[in-house]
Design a protein around this motif. Structure first.
Motif, PDB file in Angstrom:
ATOM      1  N   GLN A 288      -5.522  -1.008   1.527  1.00 33.00           N
ATOM      2  CA  GLN A 288      -5.965  -1.064   2.926  1.00 33.00           C
ATOM      3  C   GLN A 288      -6.854   0.121   3.266  1.00 33.00           C
ATOM      4  N   ARG A 289      -6.561   1.279   2.701  1.00 34.07           N
ATOM      5  CA  ARG A 289      -7.382   2.467   2.950  1.00 34.07           C
ATOM      6  C   ARG A 289      -8.786   2.279   2.378  1.00 34.07           C
ATOM      7  N   ILE A 290      -8.864   1.737   1.162  1.00 35.39           N
ATOM      8  CA  ILE A 290     -10.174   1.496   0.535  1.00 35.39           C
ATOM      9  C   ILE A 290     -10.937   0.436   1.315  1.00 35.39           C
TER      10      ILE A 290
ATOM     11  N   MET B  99      -2.757   1.732  -0.135  1.00 34.33           N
ATOM     12  CA  MET B  99      -3.904   2.224  -0.878  1.00 34.33           C
ATOM     13  C   MET B  99      -5.079   1.259  -0.750  1.00 34.33           C
TER      14      MET B  99
ATOM     15  N   GLY C  90     -10.583  -0.319   4.425  1.00 34.68           N
ATOM     16  CA  GLY C  90     -10.982   0.277   5.700  1.00 34.68           C
ATOM     17  C   GLY C  90     -12.243   1.111   5.576  1.00 34.68           C
ATOM     18  N   ARG C  91     -12.348   1.867   4.481  1.00 34.65           N
ATOM     19  CA  ARG C  91     -13.555   2.686   4.271  1.00 34.65           C
ATOM     20  C   ARG C  91     -14.783   1.809   4.027  1.00 34.65           C
TER      21      ARG C  91
END
Length: 63
Positions: free
Chosen positions: A3-5, A1, A7-8
């Motif tokens: 890492q996704r934020i 989670m 990344g964005r």
């Protein structure tokens, strides 16, 4: 989670590398204004006499 934020966030900031021409112009004007203020301060009588005194003392030191 996380890492996704992350990344964005990184994806949105990658497209803005460096300054644009307008930002360079504003930065240059700000630097010139700062230099003018410093020049006006150093050119004052009190600062000039202090610098002259400092240089004279430095040159008259006996070794």
């Amino acid at each position: 989670m996380l890492q996704r934020i992350l990344g964005r966030v990184l994806a949105t900031t990658r497209g803005d590398d460096g300054m644009s021409t307008a930002e360079y112009a504003i930065g240059t004007i700000a630097a010139a204004a700062f230099a003018a203020v410093l020049y006006a301060i150093v050119k004052g009588d009190g600062i000039m006499s202090a610098l002259t005194s400092l240089i004279n003392r430095a040159l008259s030191v006996n070794f």
